[in-house]
Design a protein around this motif. Structure first.
Motif, PDB file in Angstrom:
ATOM      1  N   VAL A  87      39.419  32.464  51.253  1.00 26.65           N
ATOM      2  CA  VAL A  87      40.204  31.271  50.808  1.00 26.65           C
ATOM      3  C   VAL A  87      41.661  31.478  51.134  1.00 26.65           C
ATOM      4  CG1 VAL A  87      40.770  29.440  49.284  1.00 26.65           C
ATOM      5  CG2 VAL A  87      38.502  30.503  49.312  1.00 26.65           C
ATOM      6  N   CYS A  88      42.557  32.271  50.569  1.00 27.16           N
ATOM      7  CA  CYS A  88      43.992  32.540  50.759  1.00 27.16           C
ATOM      8  C   CYS A  88      44.037  33.637  51.971  1.00 27.16           C
ATOM      9  CB  CYS A  88      44.598  32.718  49.757  1.00 27.16           C
ATOM     10  SG  CYS A  88      44.262  34.646  48.764  1.00 27.16           S
ATOM     11  N   GLY A  89      42.906  34.288  52.016  1.00 23.94           N
ATOM     12  CA  GLY A  89      42.963  35.425  53.164  1.00 23.94           C
ATOM     13  C   GLY A  89      43.542  36.877  52.777  1.00 23.94           C
ATOM     14  N   PHE A  90      43.846  36.889  51.378  1.00 24.42           N
ATOM     15  CA  PHE A  90      44.334  38.176  50.658  1.00 24.42           C
ATOM     16  C   PHE A  90      43.047  38.545  49.839  1.00 24.42           C
ATOM     17  CE2 PHE A  90      47.115  40.284  47.480  1.00 24.42           C
ATOM     18  CZ  PHE A  90      47.186  41.529  48.398  1.00 24.42           C
ATOM     19  N   HIS A  91      42.336  39.672  50.277  1.00 24.99           N
ATOM     20  CA  HIS A  91      41.116  40.018  49.883  1.00 24.99           C
ATOM     21  C   HIS A  91      41.193  40.175  48.306  1.00 24.99           C
ATOM     22  CE1 HIS A  91      42.344  44.158  50.075  1.00 24.99           C
ATOM     23  NE2 HIS A  91      41.544  44.549  49.120  1.00 24.99           N
ATOM     24  N   PRO A  92      42.078  40.756  47.595  1.00 26.80           N
ATOM     25  CA  PRO A  92      42.138  40.919  46.204  1.00 26.80           C
ATOM     26  C   PRO A  92      41.946  39.715  45.551  1.00 26.80           C
ATOM     27  CG  PRO A  92      43.793  42.578  47.078  1.00 26.80           C
ATOM     28  CD  PRO A  92      43.367  41.487  48.321  1.00 26.80           C
ATOM     29  N   LEU A 111      40.674  42.869  37.396  1.00 21.37           N
ATOM     30  CA  LEU A 111      40.708  44.346  37.767  1.00 21.37           C
ATOM     31  C   LEU A 111      40.491  44.081  39.379  1.00 21.37           C
ATOM     32  CD1 LEU A 111      38.722  46.127  35.166  1.00 21.37           C
ATOM     33  CD2 LEU A 111      41.138  46.676  35.752  1.00 21.37           C
ATOM     34  N   VAL A 112      39.986  43.403  39.926  1.00 20.47           N
ATOM     35  CA  VAL A 112      39.649  43.319  41.335  1.00 20.47           C
ATOM     36  C   VAL A 112      40.931  42.570  41.893  1.00 20.47           C
ATOM     37  CG1 VAL A 112      38.163  42.010  43.041  1.00 20.47           C
ATOM     38  CG2 VAL A 112      36.849  43.017  41.313  1.00 20.47           C
ATOM     39  N   ALA A 113      41.272  41.469  41.314  1.00 23.19           N
ATOM     40  CA  ALA A 113      42.548  40.753  42.024  1.00 23.19           C
ATOM     41  C   ALA A 113      43.638  41.628  41.942  1.00 23.19           C
ATOM     42  CB  ALA A 113      42.659  39.765  41.155  1.00 23.19           C
ATOM     43  N   HIS A 114      43.634  42.720  41.062  1.00 23.30           N
ATOM     44  CA  HIS A 114      45.096  43.517  40.746  1.00 23.30           C
ATOM     45  C   HIS A 114      44.807  44.846  41.316  1.00 23.30           C
ATOM     46  CE1 HIS A 114      48.084  41.124  38.670  1.00 23.30           C
ATOM     47  NE2 HIS A 114      46.925  40.375  37.786  1.00 23.30           N
ATOM     48  N   HIS A 115      43.684  45.375  41.839  1.00 23.71           N
ATOM     49  CA  HIS A 115      43.513  46.524  42.130  1.00 23.71           C
ATOM     50  C   HIS A 115      44.505  47.193  43.270  1.00 23.71           C
ATOM     51  CE1 HIS A 115      41.055  45.202  45.950  1.00 23.71           C
ATOM     52  NE2 HIS A 115      41.537  46.278  46.422  1.00 23.71           N
ATOM     53  N   SER A 116      44.819  48.411  42.856  1.00 26.93           N
ATOM     54  CA  SER A 116      45.612  49.154  44.040  1.00 26.93           C
ATOM     55  C   SER A 116      46.969  48.576  44.060  1.00 26.93           C
ATOM     56  CB  SER A 116      44.989  49.415  45.233  1.00 26.93           C
ATOM     57  OG  SER A 116      43.624  50.416  44.880  1.00 26.93           O
ATOM     58  N   GLY A 117      47.443  48.214  43.196  1.00 27.32           N
ATOM     59  CA  GLY A 117      48.893  47.757  43.156  1.00 27.32           C
ATOM     60  C   GLY A 117      48.991  46.090  44.290  1.00 27.32           C
ATOM     61  N   PHE A 120      52.191  43.861  44.496  1.00 27.05           N
ATOM     62  CA  PHE A 120      53.372  43.902  45.313  1.00 27.05           C
ATOM     63  C   PHE A 120      53.095  43.334  46.738  1.00 27.05           C
ATOM     64  CE2 PHE A 120      53.123  47.877  42.409  1.00 27.05           C
ATOM     65  CZ  PHE A 120      54.253  47.458  41.845  1.00 27.05           C
ATOM     66  N   VAL A 121      51.928  43.481  47.219  1.00 24.15           N
ATOM     67  CA  VAL A 121      51.387  42.845  48.332  1.00 24.15           C
ATOM     68  C   VAL A 121      51.611  41.291  48.308  1.00 24.15           C
ATOM     69  CG1 VAL A 121      50.202  42.647  50.410  1.00 24.15           C
ATOM     70  CG2 VAL A 121      50.319  44.834  49.213  1.00 24.15           C
ATOM     71  N   ALA A 122      50.919  40.933  47.223  1.00 30.23           N
ATOM     72  CA  ALA A 122      50.789  39.400  46.693  1.00 30.23           C
ATOM     73  C   ALA A 122      52.496  38.723  46.955  1.00 30.23           C
ATOM     74  CB  ALA A 122      50.127  39.137  45.598  1.00 30.23           C
ATOM     75  N   ARG A 123      53.376  39.333  46.282  1.00 27.37           N
ATOM     76  CA  ARG A 123      54.723  38.919  46.239  1.00 27.37           C
ATOM     77  C   ARG A 123      54.955  38.644  47.684  1.00 27.37           C
ATOM     78  NH1 ARG A 123      56.530  43.126  41.618  1.00 27.37           N
ATOM     79  NH2 ARG A 123      55.505  42.270  39.915  1.00 27.37           N
ATOM     80  N   VAL A 124      55.267  39.673  48.464  1.00 27.96           N
ATOM     81  CA  VAL A 124      55.539  39.647  49.802  1.00 27.96           C
ATOM     82  C   VAL A 124      54.864  38.514  50.796  1.00 27.96           C
ATOM     83  CG1 VAL A 124      55.621  40.891  52.015  1.00 27.96           C
ATOM     84  CG2 VAL A 124      55.988  42.065  50.131  1.00 27.96           C
ATOM     85  N   ARG A 125      53.544  38.232  50.110  1.00 27.82           N
ATOM     86  CA  ARG A 125      52.952  37.010  50.766  1.00 27.82           C
ATOM     87  C   ARG A 125      53.026  35.711  50.432  1.00 27.82           C
ATOM     88  NH1 ARG A 125      47.161  39.452  53.112  1.00 27.82           N
ATOM     89  NH2 ARG A 125      47.050  37.399  53.563  1.00 27.82           N
ATOM     90  N   ALA A 130      49.196  32.504  42.818  1.00 27.48           N
ATOM     91  CA  ALA A 130      47.742  32.592  43.023  1.00 27.48           C
ATOM     92  C   ALA A 130      47.214  34.034  41.931  1.00 27.48           C
ATOM     93  CB  ALA A 130      47.273  32.852  44.309  1.00 27.48           C
ATOM     94  N   LEU A 131      47.892  34.918  42.254  1.00 29.36           N
ATOM     95  CA  LEU A 131      47.598  36.272  41.575  1.00 29.36           C
ATOM     96  C   LEU A 131      47.662  35.932  39.881  1.00 29.36           C
ATOM     97  CD1 LEU A 131      46.603  38.942  41.590  1.00 29.36           C
ATOM     98  CD2 LEU A 131      48.877  39.853  42.057  1.00 29.36           C
TER      99      LEU A 131
END
Length: 219
Positions: A87-92, A111-117, A120-125, A130-131
């Motif tokens: 949908v948004c293209g960001f897999h978490p 947990l899936v949405a936030h995994h592995s930090g 930080f990537v979501a903010r840049v994108r 959404a997160l």
């Protein structure tokens, strides 16, 4: 396998609602969904299976009542890569949103949405809003979040156990110097390293090392 088929086959008719599953049933259902969505995506499927096995081996880093949840999250952490879920293209976020829509537990989806930090990537994108829908603090910090990050960030993209520094370097190589991952690496990298360190410290404590079967279907 069509995307529509994948979306309607888990959980199956007659199964308990996904949000009510616990223990071995939760792990088995998560493994089944991961297989249905990712088994044709290589090496994503190999990575997923290895992360689930890694989480099972390191489940002693979390409380006994959380061990099945950890392994289930490891099976599902990358389902957002499935084309049918994009949908948004960001897999978490795509993975977490799908799980929430399908009635899986909000904590598992978070947990899936936030995994592995991922934050930080979501903010840049520009995907912070959404997160934010996945706002359970246990998915952001603490033993569960740390252990899931440890499992994911000590397994290579092709399924081998690796050092966290090798994993971080490989992500930067694959995504490129101008990628969102690279632009937030000064924040995400330290977070990942600390999550790995904390998990390994917990595993070194008496009773911390435990190996559970990763569960789910076998090849």
């Amino acid at each position: 396998m069509s995307g529509n088929h994948a979306l309607r086959t888990v959980p199956r008719p007659g199964d308990a609602p996904a949000g009510d599953l616990t223990g071995d049933d939760l792990v088995a259902a998560a493994a089944r969904l991961a297989r249905e969505l990712l088994q044709d995506l290589h090496p994503r499927w190999e990575h997923t299976r290895a992360v689930a096995a890694r989480a099972a081996a390191g489940a002693g880093a979390v409380a006994p009542d959380d061990r099945a949840l950890l392994v289930a999250a490891a099976w599902l952490h990358d389902v957002g890569y499935a084309p049918a879920l994009r949908v948004c293209g960001f897999h978490p976020i795509d993975g977490g949103d799908h799980l929430r829509r399908q009635g899986w537990s909000p904590l598992l989806a978070a947990l899936v949405a936030h995994h592995s930090g991922a934050r930080f990537v979501a903010r840049v994108r520009d995907l912070g809003a959404a997160l934010a829908a996945h706002d359970d603090p246990r998915a952001v910090q603490g033993p569960l979040a740390d252990a899931l990050t440890w499992a994911d960030q000590t397994v290579s993209a092709t399924g081998e156990v690796v050092d966290v520094e090798e994993r971080l370097a490989d992500v930067l190589r694959r995504h490129g110097p101008d990628s969102p991952n690279a632009r937030c690496h000064h924040l995400r990298g330290p977070y990942v390293r600390e999550a790995v360190r904390r998990t390994e410290e917990r595993l070194r404590r008496p009773g911390g090392s435990v190996v559970l079967p990763p569960g789910g279907p076998r090849d």
